[in-house]
Design a protein around this motif. Structure first.
Motif, PDB file in Angstrom:
ATOM      1  N   THR A 137       4.303   0.035   7.189  1.00 39.97           N
ATOM      2  CA  THR A 137       3.897   0.470   8.167  1.00 39.97           C
ATOM      3  C   THR A 137       2.681   1.492   8.471  1.00 39.97           C
ATOM      4  OG1 THR A 137       5.179   1.602   8.826  1.00 39.97           O
ATOM      5  CG2 THR A 137       6.290  -0.692   9.281  1.00 39.97           C
ATOM      6  N   PRO A 138       1.842   1.053   8.628  1.00 41.16           N
ATOM      7  CA  PRO A 138       1.321   2.301   9.171  1.00 41.16           C
ATOM      8  C   PRO A 138       1.582   3.533   9.386  1.00 41.16           C
ATOM      9  CG  PRO A 138       0.145   0.341   9.970  1.00 41.16           C
ATOM     10  CD  PRO A 138       2.008   0.127   9.791  1.00 41.16           C
TER      11      PRO A 138
ATOM     12  N   GLY B 166       4.045  -3.791  20.282  1.00 45.40           N
ATOM     13  CA  GLY B 166       5.419  -2.846  20.126  1.00 45.40           C
ATOM     14  C   GLY B 166       5.382  -2.485  18.234  1.00 45.40           C
ATOM     15  N   ALA B 167       5.975  -2.107  18.257  1.00 43.63           N
ATOM     16  CA  ALA B 167       6.473  -2.299  16.307  1.00 43.63           C
ATOM     17  C   ALA B 167       5.442  -3.006  15.307  1.00 43.63           C
ATOM     18  CB  ALA B 167       7.653  -2.196  15.447  1.00 43.63           C
ATOM     19  N   GLY B 168       5.718  -4.300  16.048  1.00 45.08           N
ATOM     20  CA  GLY B 168       5.003  -4.971  14.940  1.00 45.08           C
ATOM     21  C   GLY B 168       6.186  -6.937  14.381  1.00 45.08           C
ATOM     22  N   PHE B 169       6.020  -6.933  13.227  1.00 48.71           N
ATOM     23  CA  PHE B 169       6.921  -7.538  13.149  1.00 48.71           C
ATOM     24  C   PHE B 169       6.054  -8.046  10.698  1.00 48.71           C
ATOM     25  CE2 PHE B 169       5.020  -9.786  16.950  1.00 48.71           C
ATOM     26  CZ  PHE B 169       5.837 -10.571  17.691  1.00 48.71           C
ATOM     27  N   LEU B 170       8.209  -8.213  10.645  1.00 50.17           N
ATOM     28  CA  LEU B 170       7.755  -9.102   9.168  1.00 50.17           C
ATOM     29  C   LEU B 170       7.287  -9.851   9.085  1.00 50.17           C
ATOM     30  CD1 LEU B 170      10.403  -6.198   8.131  1.00 50.17           C
ATOM     31  CD2 LEU B 170       7.924  -6.223   7.733  1.00 50.17           C
TER      32      LEU B 170
ATOM     33  N   LEU C 228       7.317 -10.837   1.245  1.00 48.44           N
ATOM     34  CA  LEU C 228       7.240  -9.816   2.433  1.00 48.44           C
ATOM     35  C   LEU C 228       5.693  -9.627   2.604  1.00 48.44           C
ATOM     36  CD1 LEU C 228       9.690  -9.796   4.581  1.00 48.44           C
ATOM     37  CD2 LEU C 228       9.713  -7.308   3.800  1.00 48.44           C
ATOM     38  N   ALA C 229       5.013  -9.447   4.413  1.00 50.13           N
ATOM     39  CA  ALA C 229       3.997  -8.638   4.699  1.00 50.13           C
ATOM     40  C   ALA C 229       4.238  -8.309   5.961  1.00 50.13           C
ATOM     41  CB  ALA C 229       3.215  -9.510   4.706  1.00 50.13           C
ATOM     42  N   TYR C 230       3.505  -7.568   5.944  1.00 48.75           N
ATOM     43  CA  TYR C 230       3.471  -6.887   7.847  1.00 48.75           C
ATOM     44  C   TYR C 230       2.509  -6.731   8.706  1.00 48.75           C
ATOM     45  CZ  TYR C 230       3.401  -3.038  11.631  1.00 48.75           C
ATOM     46  OH  TYR C 230       3.122  -1.920  13.143  1.00 48.75           O
TER      47      TYR C 230
ATOM     48  N   ALA D  53       1.103  -1.222  -0.287  1.00 51.47           N
ATOM     49  CA  ALA D  53       0.368   0.114  -0.081  1.00 51.47           C
ATOM     50  C   ALA D  53       0.442   1.146   0.211  1.00 51.47           C
ATOM     51  CB  ALA D  53      -0.781  -0.231   1.242  1.00 51.47           C
ATOM     52  N   ASP D  54       0.751   2.689  -0.686  1.00 57.06           N
ATOM     53  CA  ASP D  54       0.801   3.778  -0.383  1.00 57.06           C
ATOM     54  C   ASP D  54       0.185   4.095   0.966  1.00 57.06           C
ATOM     55  OD1 ASP D  54       0.969   6.534  -0.144  1.00 57.06           O
ATOM     56  OD2 ASP D  54       2.112   6.450  -2.700  1.00 57.06           O
TER      57      ASP D  54
END
Length: 368
Positions: free
Chosen positions: A197-198, A262-266, A254-256, A116-117
């Protein structure tokens, strides 16, 4: 680089405990053949990127796909593994037709990922890989010839959805790698995964560098990012990636994902190893490597599901607590998967499979 060595040490310590029990068995993942709206299996779509958008999946094909699939985005109803309406053609905006990259982008570019943009809900980002058949003019080579990797630079492209369900390329940014990253000139082993990421951090997964190691880089996409065609300089994300003494272990998707920690994962698809890697963006956990066993829907003179040895996952997308995965049929090996007649034409036609994997909360548990 020190972060990566520390990550390797933590990986060894972690693998001697909880992970040995949790990851001892391979996870079985079932896939359905991707079909057109009329129910026929799609011919040679070569999906190289996957994302979730408005509760449907979007896929993009690379340059080796059948001519009918190239330079298009394919909307997919994941619940039925079926195209969800007409495909969206990709065209170059008039304002970019004088660009140094216009000829390449309009002549079957090698599109390798989709995300996404973060600043426009109707815009997407893709990336190019193999441009070994294209050359820059002398003037363009003077401006863009020093990319730190390939002679024709990797391009980030912005795709903006139009009212007629076509897509316009409205932004192009060539990617530059610093010499100390030692990326190397590998035209067909470049960026294969994107995840954003957002907050606008874009992660780029590189198949291999000069040391034959996979890498993940990052940049920030702000609201003015696409107003320029100047080089964008990437930074090493310094995640706790594994290092390998031998072999080729690329990241091809790859996906978020953020389960609220926290910051999350890939989530990364390690295509050659049939593994899903879980990368902690907080760098508190080493990479978790989940072994996968793939099955394709079958029937007839076969069981309902048949094993697939050569899968080649290249697209990942998260929907709630589900990970969707799509393969990019490996033309050199795909026919080796033929076991029974019912699936023979699908493997011969290089048809793709859509796999579904529930995400287990234990995979993302961090130390207290």
């Amino acid at each position: 680089m020190m972060v990566r060595y520390i990550g390797l040490l933590v990986t060894l310590l972690w693998c001697s405990g909880w992970s040995e029990m949790a990851l001892a068995q391979s996870l079985e993942v079932k896939g359905r053949w991707l079909r057109s709206a009329d129910g026929t299996v799609m011919v040679d779509p070569q999906p190289s990127g996957l994302m979730l958008w408005q509760q449907q999946l979007l896929s993009v094909s690379d340059r080796s796909a059948h001519v009918s699939q190239r330079l298009k985005i394919h909307p997919i109803d994941a619940s039925r593994a079926t195209l969800n309406g007409p495909q969206w053609p990709i065209k170059l905006a008039n304002g970019l037709k004088d660009s140094c990259f216009a000829d390449y982008v309009t002549d079957n570019p090698d599109l390798e990922a989709l995300t996404a943009d973060p600043h426009n809900p109707k815009a997407f980002v893709t990336v190019t890989e193999d441009a070994s058949r294209s050359t820059l003019t002398p003037a363009c080579a003077k401006r863009y010839g020093q990319s730190g990797s390939t002679a024709f630079p990797t391009l980030l492209l912005r795709l903006e959805l139009q009212h007629d369900d076509s897509l316009l390329v409205t932004g192009m940014r060539p990617v530059r790698f610093a010499p100390e990253y030692r990326v190397g000139n590998f035209p067909n082993d470049g960026i294969e995964g994107l995840a954003v990421t957002p907050g606008g951090t874009l992660y780029l997964a590189l198949e291999k560098d000069l040391a034959i190691q996979p890498r993940i880089f990052q940049i920030t996409i702000d609201e003015r990012f696409w107003q320029s065609q100047a080089f964008i300089d990437v930074e090493d994300a310094e995640l706790l990636l594994p290092e390998f003494a031998s072999g080729n272990h690329p990241i091809n998707g790859l996906a978020y994902y953020n389960p609220g920690q926290g910051a999350g994962f890939l989530l990364a698809a390690a295509r050659n190893d049939d593994q899903l890697w879980i990368l902690d963006l907080d760098k508190a956990l080493p990479t978790r490597m989940l072994q996968l066993t793939f099955l394709a829907e079958a029937g007839g003179d076969c069981d309902d599901w048949q094993p697939v040895t050569y899968t080649a996952i290249e697209g990942l997308a998260v929907q709630d607590q589900t990970l969707w995965m799509m393969n990019d049929p490996w033309k050199e090996n795909y026919l080796k998967n033929v076991i029974c007649d019912i699936n023979r034409p699908h493997f011969q036609n290089m048809s793709a499979l859509l796999f579904k994997l529930p995400l287990n909360p234990l995979w993302f548990k961090k130390p207290m």
